[in-house]
Structure formats: C-alpha cells, structure tokens
Motif scaffolding. Structure first.
Motif, PDB file in Angstrom:
ATOM      1  N   LEU A   1      -8.147 -21.123  28.025  1.00  0.00           N
ATOM      2  CA  LEU A   1      -9.327 -21.663  28.711  1.00  0.00           C
ATOM      3  C   LEU A   1     -10.331 -20.557  29.011  1.00  0.00           C
ATOM      4  O   LEU A   1     -11.533 -20.703  28.731  1.00  0.00           O
ATOM      5  CB  LEU A   1      -8.892 -22.346  30.016  1.00  0.00           C
ATOM      6  N   MET A   2      -9.854 -19.427  29.561  1.00  0.00           N
ATOM      7  CA  MET A   2     -10.764 -18.342  29.925  1.00  0.00           C
ATOM      8  C   MET A   2     -11.333 -17.651  28.690  1.00  0.00           C
ATOM      9  O   MET A   2     -12.478 -17.168  28.714  1.00  0.00           O
ATOM     10  CB  MET A   2     -10.039 -17.337  30.820  1.00  0.00           C
ATOM     11  N   MET A   3     -10.552 -17.618  27.610  1.00  0.00           N
ATOM     12  CA  MET A   3     -11.083 -17.075  26.343  1.00  0.00           C
ATOM     13  C   MET A   3     -12.196 -17.977  25.814  1.00  0.00           C
ATOM     14  O   MET A   3     -13.209 -17.498  25.293  1.00  0.00           O
ATOM     15  CB  MET A   3      -9.951 -16.950  25.310  1.00  0.00           C
ATOM     16  N   LEU A   4     -12.000 -19.297  25.957  1.00  0.00           N
ATOM     17  CA  LEU A   4     -13.041 -20.257  25.550  1.00  0.00           C
ATOM     18  C   LEU A   4     -14.316 -20.027  26.351  1.00  0.00           C
ATOM     19  O   LEU A   4     -15.424 -19.953  25.795  1.00  0.00           O
ATOM     20  CB  LEU A   4     -12.530 -21.689  25.764  1.00  0.00           C
ATOM     21  N   VAL A   5     -14.166 -19.874  27.686  1.00  0.00           N
ATOM     22  CA  VAL A   5     -15.329 -19.675  28.555  1.00  0.00           C
ATOM     23  C   VAL A   5     -16.003 -18.333  28.268  1.00  0.00           C
ATOM     24  O   VAL A   5     -17.212 -18.174  28.464  1.00  0.00           O
ATOM     25  CB  VAL A   5     -14.895 -19.777  30.039  1.00  0.00           C
ATOM     26  N   SER A   6     -15.252 -17.373  27.756  1.00  0.00           N
ATOM     27  CA  SER A   6     -15.846 -16.061  27.435  1.00  0.00           C
ATOM     28  C   SER A   6     -16.677 -16.096  26.162  1.00  0.00           C
ATOM     29  O   SER A   6     -17.360 -15.124  25.844  1.00  0.00           O
ATOM     30  CB  SER A   6     -14.741 -15.014  27.286  1.00  0.00           C
ATOM     31  N   GLY A   7     -16.588 -17.203  25.417  1.00  0.00           N
ATOM     32  CA  GLY A   7     -17.370 -17.325  24.188  1.00  0.00           C
ATOM     33  C   GLY A   7     -16.607 -16.942  22.947  1.00  0.00           C
ATOM     34  O   GLY A   7     -17.215 -16.720  21.882  1.00  0.00           O
ATOM     35  N   ASP A   8     -15.289 -16.896  23.031  1.00  0.00           N
ATOM     36  CA  ASP A   8     -14.449 -16.540  21.874  1.00  0.00           C
ATOM     37  C   ASP A   8     -14.442 -17.715  20.890  1.00  0.00           C
ATOM     38  O   ASP A   8     -13.839 -18.754  21.125  1.00  0.00           O
ATOM     39  CB  ASP A   8     -13.027 -16.242  22.349  1.00  0.00           C
ATOM     40  N   GLU A   9     -15.122 -17.554  19.743  1.00  0.00           N
ATOM     41  CA  GLU A   9     -15.286 -18.657  18.792  1.00  0.00           C
ATOM     42  C   GLU A   9     -13.982 -19.022  18.098  1.00  0.00           C
ATOM     43  O   GLU A   9     -13.774 -20.167  17.695  1.00  0.00           O
ATOM     44  CB  GLU A   9     -16.355 -18.304  17.760  1.00  0.00           C
ATOM     45  N   SER A  10     -13.070 -18.060  17.962  1.00  0.00           N
ATOM     46  CA  SER A  10     -11.787 -18.375  17.313  1.00  0.00           C
ATOM     47  C   SER A  10     -11.004 -19.388  18.142  1.00  0.00           C
ATOM     48  O   SER A  10     -10.353 -20.289  17.601  1.00  0.00           O
ATOM     49  CB  SER A  10     -10.968 -17.098  17.117  1.00  0.00           C
ATOM     50  N   VAL A  11     -11.065 -19.252  19.460  1.00  0.00           N
ATOM     51  CA  VAL A  11     -10.390 -20.206  20.342  1.00  0.00           C
ATOM     52  C   VAL A  11     -11.056 -21.572  20.236  1.00  0.00           C
ATOM     53  O   VAL A  11     -10.395 -22.614  20.276  1.00  0.00           O
ATOM     54  CB  VAL A  11     -10.416 -19.703  21.808  1.00  0.00           C
ATOM     55  N   LEU A  12     -12.349 -21.536  20.071  1.00  0.00           N
ATOM     56  CA  LEU A  12     -13.105 -22.785  19.946  1.00  0.00           C
ATOM     57  C   LEU A  12     -12.561 -23.627  18.800  1.00  0.00           C
ATOM     58  O   LEU A  12     -12.368 -24.840  18.937  1.00  0.00           O
ATOM     59  CB  LEU A  12     -14.589 -22.452  19.712  1.00  0.00           C
ATOM     60  N   TRP A  13     -12.265 -22.982  17.685  1.00  0.00           N
ATOM     61  CA  TRP A  13     -11.784 -23.709  16.508  1.00  0.00           C
ATOM     62  C   TRP A  13     -10.273 -23.912  16.516  1.00  0.00           C
ATOM     63  O   TRP A  13      -9.780 -25.004  16.228  1.00  0.00           O
ATOM     64  CB  TRP A  13     -12.190 -22.966  15.228  1.00  0.00           C
ATOM     65  N   ASP A  14      -9.534 -22.878  16.864  1.00  0.00           N
ATOM     66  CA  ASP A  14      -8.070 -22.939  16.739  1.00  0.00           C
ATOM     67  C   ASP A  14      -7.406 -23.730  17.857  1.00  0.00           C
ATOM     68  O   ASP A  14      -6.308 -24.275  17.679  1.00  0.00           O
ATOM     69  CB  ASP A  14      -7.486 -21.518  16.712  1.00  0.00           C
ATOM     70  N   TYR A  15      -8.056 -23.790  18.993  1.00  0.00           N
ATOM     71  CA  TYR A  15      -7.408 -24.394  20.156  1.00  0.00           C
ATOM     72  C   TYR A  15      -8.177 -25.616  20.692  1.00  0.00           C
ATOM     73  O   TYR A  15      -7.598 -26.684  20.898  1.00  0.00           O
ATOM     74  CB  TYR A  15      -7.283 -23.331  21.252  1.00  0.00           C
ATOM     75  N   ALA A  16      -9.494 -25.459  20.871  1.00  0.00           N
ATOM     76  CA  ALA A  16     -10.260 -26.507  21.558  1.00  0.00           C
ATOM     77  C   ALA A  16     -10.708 -27.637  20.641  1.00  0.00           C
ATOM     78  O   ALA A  16     -10.976 -28.747  21.111  1.00  0.00           O
ATOM     79  CB  ALA A  16     -11.487 -25.891  22.241  1.00  0.00           C
ATOM     80  N   SER A  17     -10.790 -27.389  19.345  1.00  0.00           N
ATOM     81  CA  SER A  17     -11.351 -28.403  18.442  1.00  0.00           C
ATOM     82  C   SER A  17     -10.538 -29.691  18.414  1.00  0.00           C
ATOM     83  O   SER A  17     -11.066 -30.769  18.147  1.00  0.00           O
ATOM     84  CB  SER A  17     -11.488 -27.844  17.024  1.00  0.00           C
ATOM     85  N   GLU A  18      -9.233 -29.592  18.708  1.00  0.00           N
ATOM     86  CA  GLU A  18      -8.410 -30.805  18.663  1.00  0.00           C
ATOM     87  C   GLU A  18      -8.737 -31.757  19.819  1.00  0.00           C
ATOM     88  O   GLU A  18      -8.330 -32.908  19.817  1.00  0.00           O
ATOM     89  CB  GLU A  18      -6.930 -30.431  18.707  1.00  0.00           C
ATOM     90  N   TYR A  19      -9.473 -31.266  20.818  1.00  0.00           N
ATOM     91  CA  TYR A  19      -9.836 -32.102  21.948  1.00  0.00           C
ATOM     92  C   TYR A  19     -11.257 -32.662  21.825  1.00  0.00           C
ATOM     93  O   TYR A  19     -11.818 -33.153  22.805  1.00  0.00           O
ATOM     94  CB  TYR A  19      -9.730 -31.302  23.252  1.00  0.00           C
ATOM     95  N   THR A  20     -11.837 -32.582  20.652  1.00  0.00           N
ATOM     96  CA  THR A  20     -13.226 -33.044  20.467  1.00  0.00           C
ATOM     97  C   THR A  20     -13.283 -34.195  19.477  1.00  0.00           C
ATOM     98  O   THR A  20     -12.417 -34.353  18.617  1.00  0.00           O
ATOM     99  CB  THR A  20     -14.127 -31.896  19.953  1.00  0.00           C
TER     100      THR A  20
END
Length: 642
Positions: free
Chosen positions: A286-305
């Motif tokens: 979560l904190m990596m996502l908030v920091s703007g880490d794009e890899s987390v955006l795709w590898d972790y958060a994309s499944e929730y969109t």
C-alpha cells in the motif's frame, strides 16, 4: 462495438421472395420497403412471368429507435429544453457565456443520471426476462454516455485556473467506480477490530480506496487492523494524513505545492528504504503504491481495478499530482498500452484524453443511442468553442459536422408521431439545411388528428412555409369535399389563403344552390368578412349570401342594391345569371318602388345579354312584364320628385 460487428442478417419469411428474388425502396425517414421482384435486364427473355398472378407482400424494415421507448421519453423532452436554452443564452449574452454553458452541461448530466436511476428502478420491477435484458442494455448505453459526458465536461467545458486536472479526474473515477468505496463503508460500519481476519475483502477495500485517493477511508480501515497499534501502522497513518493534496483554491502556487509534495514523498521513500512497513506485506505494498511505485501499480493493484483509467488516476495522484491536460495524453497512453482496451467506452475515453475530438465523435456514434449523445455533446463543445475538426483534405468541417449530427438526430425524432415537434425544434436551429429538411419532413407526418394538423400548420406559418400550409389545407379540404362537408372545406381553403381552391369550393356552393335552391353553411358564409376577398368567386358567394340575408329580414332596398352590384360586378358565373334575374322579379313587383329606373335599365340590359338560358325561358315573359311595370312606376315617381 465496431462498425463491422454491428451488421445483422434479417430473414424475410416470404416464399415468393425466395423464388423470384427481392428488391427494396426507401420510404420516409429510415424505413425500407422490401418486396418480391424478378430482376430483369436487356438480355432477359421477353416472355410472360411465371409468377403472375400472385399475392405479393411488402415488408417494412427500419432500425430500432430506443428513444421512442416510453421510459426514455423524459430524457428526450428534457434535453430538448436544455438545447433550446443554450440558444437563448447565446442570443441574449454578449459577454463570457462559459459559466452558463457549464451549468447547462451539468443539467444534461442530471438528466442522464435521472434516466440511469429510472432504468435501474425498472429493472428490479420487470419479471419478463427478455424485457429485462432490453432495459439492461439501455442502462449500459446511458451509463456509458453519462460517464463520457462527465469526463468531457472536466476536460473541455469546466476548465479550472492553472489547468491542473488531477483533482477533478480523481473525483470522476470515484463517482463512476463506487464499488470499493461501498465495500469499505460496510466494513467500517461493523467497527470490528481485526477486520482483515473477519472480512476477506478488507485489503481489496483498502487498495481500492487508495487507488481512488480516498485516504481518509484508507486510514479508517487501517485503524480496524489487528496490528493498528504497531508503529508501522501508526507511521503509515501519519504519512497518509499529511499527504499534500493539490487544490487550485488552496492558497499555494503550483511551485509551492510541488516543493511540499516532494518533501512529503522523500519522507515516505525514506521509511520504505528503512523497511518501516515490513511487518505486514499488504501494508508495505500500500505504501509503495502511495509512493508512486508503478511496478506495484501493475503487479499488485491492477487486480482490484475494473478499467485502466482507475490505474491512471492513481498514477497521476501519486506521481504527477499537478499534471495538466496537455500532459494527460502521454500518461494515458502509457497505461492504456498495457491494458486490453477493446471496449468502445475505453477507446472513447482514450480519444478524449488525447484531445482527438474527431475520433471521440466517431466512437460515440457507435453507442446505439440513435444519435442523442453525438448531437448534444457536439453542440455543447461547439458552443464552448472547443470543437475544431479538420478533415483529411485539411479543410475545417466543424460547422458542417455540428449541423449534420443535429440534422440526423432531428430527422429520427421527426419519424415519431409524439416526438416530431421536438425534432422540428432542432431543425429550426440548423442555419444551412434545417428549414429545407423541416419543410420536407412536415409533409410526411400522418395527418391523423385535428390537433396535430393545427400544430403542423402553426409551425409551418411560423417558419413562412406557405406551400406546406397550402398543401396540408388542400388535402384536408378535399377530404371534407368527399364527405360532402363544404363548410369545413371552405374553412381549410381560407386558412391557407388558397384563392384557386376557394374558387373551386365556392363554385360547389353555387352549383348546389342552383340545383336545390338552398344555401348551406349560412353562418360561415354570412361571417366571411375580409376572407371573402380570397377569390372573386368567393366574393360573389359572400355577397349573394348577404343579399339573401337582407331580403329575409325585410331590408329590400339594401337587398336590391346588393343584387344590382352583383349584376354589374362582372363576377357572376355563367350558370348563375338566370338565378340573379329570377331573384329580381319579386323586387320588381313589390308594392313599394325598390329598384330605380337606372337599376331597371341595368336589369333589362342583363336580360338581353343573358336571358337565353333555358332555365330562365319560362320566366322571361314574367320578368319583362315586371320590368315594364317597375320602369313605369319608377319614372313616374322620379319625375314627381324632380
């Protein structure tokens, strides 16, 4: 849906068509008439047809117009009011009208939102599965339309100072993707510590809220975690609480905000490097996502969109919070390229972000809403001066495209017996082809009620379409003549101010009187007033009716004056001379002298010229005797007067 996917094969269940072949012809509007037809050419054998005699059918085909559905009538009528209101503010306002156009855009969205909610309510009440699927299709169409309209308003209509679009874009995402927020509300409502253990959707809700920038909800959810008292969670809460959020009215310039945001981001990156959040894998992500880490955006958060633009909102919020519209295209393409954006909605939204309004208009015409969206959105952009369409020949076709879309939409409405007036109001505001199209379409509307006919005529008169008025009135007049209702027929002729038609009907009245001796519709004929000047024959009929009126109430001198004026007016039809001469006999033989010697000489001259009518033959001797007697009395009386 692409254009190539929308083709549909329609079967015609006709044996004759199968044997002979088929042909088709366009009817009014978008209707196609299909019928059996044997195709022949110059090389075909000249022989008697094998299909004669036969019973032939004509099948009418036309595309479904969902706007004619009763549930969508309110949308059509209310949006028409907004469209006309935009014209009024343009004509009355000489200054900046953009704030007014923003209000009108919000009105359009309000109408769409009401339509979507109404469809949602209806789906729950419908038991028929087929009807439920149809309504669900309507709901999808207008939900997508409202979604695109809202984003268009943000990007092109309601532009804010500084042109920073992230806050409004994030609000758009929150509004149109509410599922994670609703999920979070259910978890928060229970107020259960250790929510991650009792609810399998806990982290999905946390990440979903983070993607939408709902940091207050994220913090509230983290407080329900079983490790909420751990230093890692306390630090995360503090970082989320202090995250700078750009607001154009927040009192900071973009440069000042950027400095504050970079300082905050540096603090967060430092904590991540120190493995502050390692106590919980999901918290760290979560904190990596908030920091703007794009890899987390795709590898972790994309499944929730649900769509790529949710990821775009998160990327902008946590990496480029001061992104301007000019930079949006680059960010959007970076995200969209990695996402299979095959839906029409996805392609439309990407075109909006790329500022390719020509492509946007192409895409929204595939939304199967019968042109409502394309016509109204294009019109709003046109009036905001945001529309600038250049064709492949580098010619500016903005005006033509704008009018063309309104013409198409209006023509669709004109084909409906209840919405034609609404369609006409759009055509009235098309400066190039609107009046020509309206004139043609008004003449195709079925004349099935007096009220509708009156409305058509009033509209035609308002737009100086005198030939339309004359045509409709003549059609109605002929219908009345066939039903032997001459009074109504004359009323239609007078409404159209159609002199030749009025002459024709007046002749009908006079001929009928010549045959039966009775004048029909006396009330109408006695109150023609200035309308009798529509034609000479009608003038004669009106004056002759007035003559009868004077005679019946005992005003013999006035009746005689009218009769003589008719004789010398040269308006009398040939078949009516014998009747005028016959009418003069009682006046000549009256006890009092009514006709002067000059009037008597006029009658004598008339009898010499027109007295050879066979119908007057048996009255000629009586007429001559009456003339001689009246002349003697008149000369004697006039001599004494001198």
């Amino acid at each position: 849906m692409g254009e190539e996917d929308s083709a549909q094969i329609i079967g015609i269940p006709d044996e004759l068509c199968m044997k002979a072949g088929m042909s088709a012809t366009w009817r009014s509007g978008n209707k196609l008439g299909v019928f059996a037809h044997k195709h022949m050419s110059v090389n075909s054998d000249d022989k008697k047809s094998n299909f004669h005699p036969c019973d032939s059918q004509v099948y009418f085909l036309q595309p479904e117009v969902i706007l004619f559905s009763p549930i969508l009538r309110k949308l059509v009528n209310e949006s028409n009011g907004v469209f006309i209101s935009i014209r009024k503010i343009k004509s009355l306002n000489t200054g900046e009208i953009r704030p007014e156009l923003v209000k009108h855009s919000k009105q359009y969205r309000s109408i769409l939102r009401a339509c979507v909610e109404s469809l949602q309510d209806d789906i729950e009440k419908i038991n028929n599965q087929e009807q439920k699927l149809i309504t669900q299709n309507y709901l999808t169409i207008f939900y997508n339309i409202e979604c695109v309209w809202h984003l268009t308003e943000i990007l092109y209509v309601n532009t804010i100072p500084g042109d920073v679009i992230v806050p409004q874009f994030v609000e758009w995402i929150r509004f149109h993707f509410p599922s994670r927020g609703l999920m979070a509300m259910k978890i928060l409502a229970k107020k259960t510590i250790g929510a991650e253990e009792t609810n399998s959707n806990y982290w999905e809700s946390v990440i979903g809220c983070a993607l939408h920038g709902k940091l207050d909800a994220v913090r509230a959810l983290l407080l329900l975690h079983s490790k909420a008292d751990d230093q890692a969670f306390i630090t995360a809460d503090n970082i989320l609480r202090t995250m700078p959020i750009y607001n154009v009215y927040g009192g900071y310039s973009i440069n000042e905000f950027t400095m504050r945001w970079k300082h905050w981001q540096l603090d967060l990156s430092s904590n991540l490097e120190c493995k502050t959040f390692i106590v919980d894998h999901n918290l760290e992500k979560l904190m990596m996502l908030v920091s703007g880490d794009e890899s987390v955006l795709w590898d972790y958060a994309s499944e929730y969109t649900e769509a790529w633009y949710e990821l775009l909102a998160a990327k902008l919020l946590y990496s480029s919070p001061c992104c301007k519209q000019a930079e949006l295209s680059r960010h959007a393409n970076n995200i969209a390229d990695k996402w299979p954006a095959n839906r029409n909605l996805d392609q439309t939204i990407l075109a909006l972000m790329e500022s390719d309004l020509h492509q946007v208009i192409k895409e929204i015409q595939y939304m199967n809403d019968n042109g409502w969206f394309a016509a109204h959105l294009t019109d709003l952009l046109y009036n905001c001066e945001q529309l600038n369409i250049i064709d492949k020949n580098q010619i500016n076709v903005t005006d033509l495209l704008h009018e063309s879309l309104i013409l198409d939409y209006a023509t669709t409405l004109m084909n409906n017996s209840s919405l034609w007036q609404c369609g006409a109001s759009y055509l009235e505001y098309c400066p190039n082809q609107g009046m020509t199209r309206l004139e043609l379409l008004l003449q195709t509307i079925p004349l099935d009620s007096e009220a509708k006919i009156k409305k058509i005529i009033d509209l035609a008169k308002k737009n100086n379409m005198n030939n339309v008025v004359a045509s409709i009135c003549k059609i109605q007049g002929i219908k009345c003549i066939k039903k032997n209702r001459l009074g109504n027929a004359l009323a239609w002729a007078l409404k159209a101010q159609d002199g030749p038609f009025a002459t024709y009907i007046a002749d009908k009245f006079l001929n009928k009187y010549a045959e039966t001796g009775e004048l029909e519709c006396r009330d109408l004929l006695e109150n023609l007033g200035a309308s009798m000047l529509t034609s000479d024959r009608l003038t004669f009929l009106g004056k002759y009716c007035e003559f009868h009126q004077m005679y019946e109430i005992g005003e013999f001198k006035e009746a005689a004056r009218l009769l003589v004026s008719l004789i010398i007016s040269n308006l009398t039809p040939k078949y009516f001379w014998s009747i005028l001469l016959t009418d003069a006999i009682p006046l000549l033989e009256a006890e009092d002298i009514i006709l002067s010697s000059d009037d008597t000489f006029t009658l004598m001259s008339c009898a010499e010229e027109h007295g050879d009518d066979p119908k007057f033959e048996d009255k000629l001797e009586i007429f001559r005797y009456a003339v001689a007697r009246n002349l003697a009395r008149a000369l004697n009386f006039e001599g004494c007067q001198i």
